[in-house]
Design an enzyme around this catalytic site. Structure first.
Site, mmCIF file in Angstrom:
data_model
loop_
_atom_site.group_PDB
_atom_site.id
_atom_site.type_symbol
_atom_site.label_atom_id
_atom_site.label_comp_id
_atom_site.label_asym_id
_atom_site.label_seq_id
_atom_site.Cartn_x
_atom_site.Cartn_y
_atom_site.Cartn_z
ATOM 1 N N ARG A 42 0.819 -1.228 0.000
ATOM 2 C CA ARG A 42 0.000 0.000 0.000
ATOM 3 C C ARG A 42 0.847 1.271 0.000
ATOM 4 O O ARG A 42 0.409 2.306 0.513
ATOM 5 C CB ARG A 42 -0.979 0.026 1.180
ATOM 6 N N ARG A 70 -3.543 6.193 -0.391
ATOM 7 C CA ARG A 70 -4.104 7.332 0.345
ATOM 8 C C ARG A 70 -3.144 8.090 1.242
ATOM 9 O O ARG A 70 -3.456 9.201 1.647
ATOM 10 C CB ARG A 70 -5.336 6.870 1.135
ATOM 11 N N ARG A 74 -6.631 11.217 -7.892
ATOM 12 C CA ARG A 74 -7.838 10.389 -7.814
ATOM 13 C C ARG A 74 -9.109 11.221 -7.652
ATOM 14 O O ARG A 74 -10.219 10.681 -7.763
ATOM 15 C CB ARG A 74 -7.722 9.422 -6.626
ATOM 16 N N ASP A 106 -6.177 -3.710 -7.944
ATOM 17 C CA ASP A 106 -6.814 -4.254 -6.750
ATOM 18 C C ASP A 106 -7.085 -5.724 -6.992
ATOM 19 O O ASP A 106 -7.170 -6.160 -8.144
ATOM 20 C CB ASP A 106 -8.123 -3.524 -6.418
ATOM 21 N N TYR A 145 -14.562 -12.085 -0.235
ATOM 22 C CA TYR A 145 -15.336 -10.911 -0.700
ATOM 23 C C TYR A 145 -16.571 -11.344 -1.474
ATOM 24 O O TYR A 145 -17.652 -10.763 -1.336
ATOM 25 C CB TYR A 145 -14.452 -9.983 -1.546
#
Ligand code: 1CP
Length: 381
Positions: free
Chosen positions: A51, A55, A64, A100, A176
């Site tokens: 990561r 962010r 983004r 992702d 998921y």
């Protein structure tokens, strides 16, 4: 642009596929990541962070703005730029492809979105044999924008920096799909696994070719290494991991091994599973922050030796991501400890090399300057 030619995902890769990968891959013989992965002595200790793109970086948030997460994964210009941002800023030894684990599902036509602050959410959870039969398998042609984005990254990387591609392993993807979104305890997933093992295995069979195609597509576009994320496998006991998960992850490693790039396997809370996760075939074992690297490496080596498998392997990890929120002295102390534990693993003959990383992903609230300092400290040791 060359698209993969391997028709049947589970079969051996085609000669054309292997040739495409060899032609696309840059020669990077001195890249510290590759030297450490191969058991040599790198010019500096390689470091990258899960990561690292995303962010924590203001330049990412700016790029983004107004673009949905999954849309950005299918825009080659954004994909390359976001992948490269942390490499430039932190002088990372490896870029991790900005994508992702649900990208191949989305590409195949599954109704999935990434909800800000939450993660992947499915329109229809996949829970019955009919749902599984209706689940599409991704085709290489559906991943063209990822191939193009990879080309853009490779054009910009220095030749001592590598690009790591990745995929989610079938268990983590299945969680998921079955839960319909992020889950605290994976209860619906595990209850399906226990109560309807046939349905479970059918879903694993269905997902395995999609994971293989996603990885082969990246390989044939020129990635230098890959990581299979089984982030949530640590929710399983060793016995259940062996029975319900390991055969599929092993098939994936077998299907991509002929490309000859270093392969990493990682999950969180996997102290009990490390030997088994190593036995399914990776070259590098990713360790979360709970097990010291020398202890993890000793455990992996003993498990592999018991089975007559190749030892030792390289080890990757394992700074607690929360440490990056503490002050500079605290961070420096932990970086020194982890490098010493990596060195101890090598000195004991239980690891061929150490690739510095976090024990899981960068937390979004992390100060980017703290990350840059941690990279520099690893390089200075
Ligand atoms: O709003 C945003 O900016 C989206 C946040 C985000 C980002 C930046 C998500 C949603 N995914 C990503 C990119 C991503 N995902 C990368 C590339 C960036 C990098 O690593 O630098 C990678 C490797 C992943 C892989 C991924 N996605 C995993 C495996 C790694 C891990 O963290 O364990 C998993 C489990 C996911 C699912 C996912 N996608 C996004 C979130 C928030 C989550 C986790 C949700 C949950 O907690 O269940």
């Amino acid at each position: 642009m060359t698209l993969p030619t391997s028709a049947s995902p589970d079969a051996n890769p085609t000669d054309a596929g292997l040739a495409a990968a060899a032609a696309a891959r840059r020669a990077a013989p001195d890249a510290p990541f590759l030297v450490a992965a191969a058991g040599g002595t790198p010019s500096r200790r390689p470091v990258w962070m899960m990561r690292q793109a995303g962010r924590s970086l203001p330049e990412y948030r700016e790029l983004r703005a107004g673009v949905e997460m999954l849309d950005s994964c299918f825009r080659p210009d954004l994909l390359s730029e976001i992948t490269l941002q942390p490499v430039r800023r932190h002088d990372a030894d490896a870029a991790i492809l900005f994508s992702d684990i649900v990208v191949p599902l989305k590409a195949a036509g599954v109704a999935v979105d990434i909800v800000p602050g939450r993660g992947p959410v499915l329109e229809h959870p996949v829970r019955t044999p009919a749902d599984i039969a209706a689940l599409p398998t991704v085709e290489p042609g559906q991943l063209e924008s990822v191939v193009e984005g990879i080309g853009g990254v490779l054009d910009e990387l220095r030749d001592d920096q590598v690009l790591i591609g990745f995929a989610g392993a079938p268990f983590t993807l299945a969680s998921y799909l079955i839960e319909g979104g992020p889950s605290k305890n994976h209860g619906i997933t595990k209850s399906l696994m226990y109560s309807e093992p046939q349905t479970w295995h059918a879903l694993m069979e269905r997902l395995t070719p999609t994971v293989i195609t996603f990885l082969r597509t990246q390989l044939e576009a020129g990635i230098d290494a890959l990581q299979l994320f089984d982030s949530w496998a640590g929710f399983l006991s060793l016995k259940d991991y062996r029975e319900f998960v390991a055969p599929y992850s092993q098939r994936i490693f077998d299907a991509v091994r002929p490309y000859g790039v270093p392969m990493i396997h990682f999950g969180v809370n996997t102290a009990e599973l490390l030997g088994e996760m190593a036995a399914v075939g990776p070259d590098i074992i990713g360790v979360d922050w709970k097990t010291p690297l020398d202890v993890a490496a000793a455990r992996v080596t003993a498990d592999l030796r018991d089975r007559g498998l190749r030892v030792p392997r390289a080890i990757q990890g394992n700074l607690d991501p929360a440490v990056l929120l503490a002050g500079p002295e605290v961070i420096a102390g932990h970086v020194r400890r982890i490098c010493a534990e990596g060195d101890a693993a090598i000195a004991a003959g239980n690891a061929t090399g150490h690739i510095f990383n976090l024990g899981h992903g960068v937390l979004p609230e992390t100060d980017p300057d703290a990350i840059t300092r941690a990279f520099a400290e690893v390089h200075a040791l």
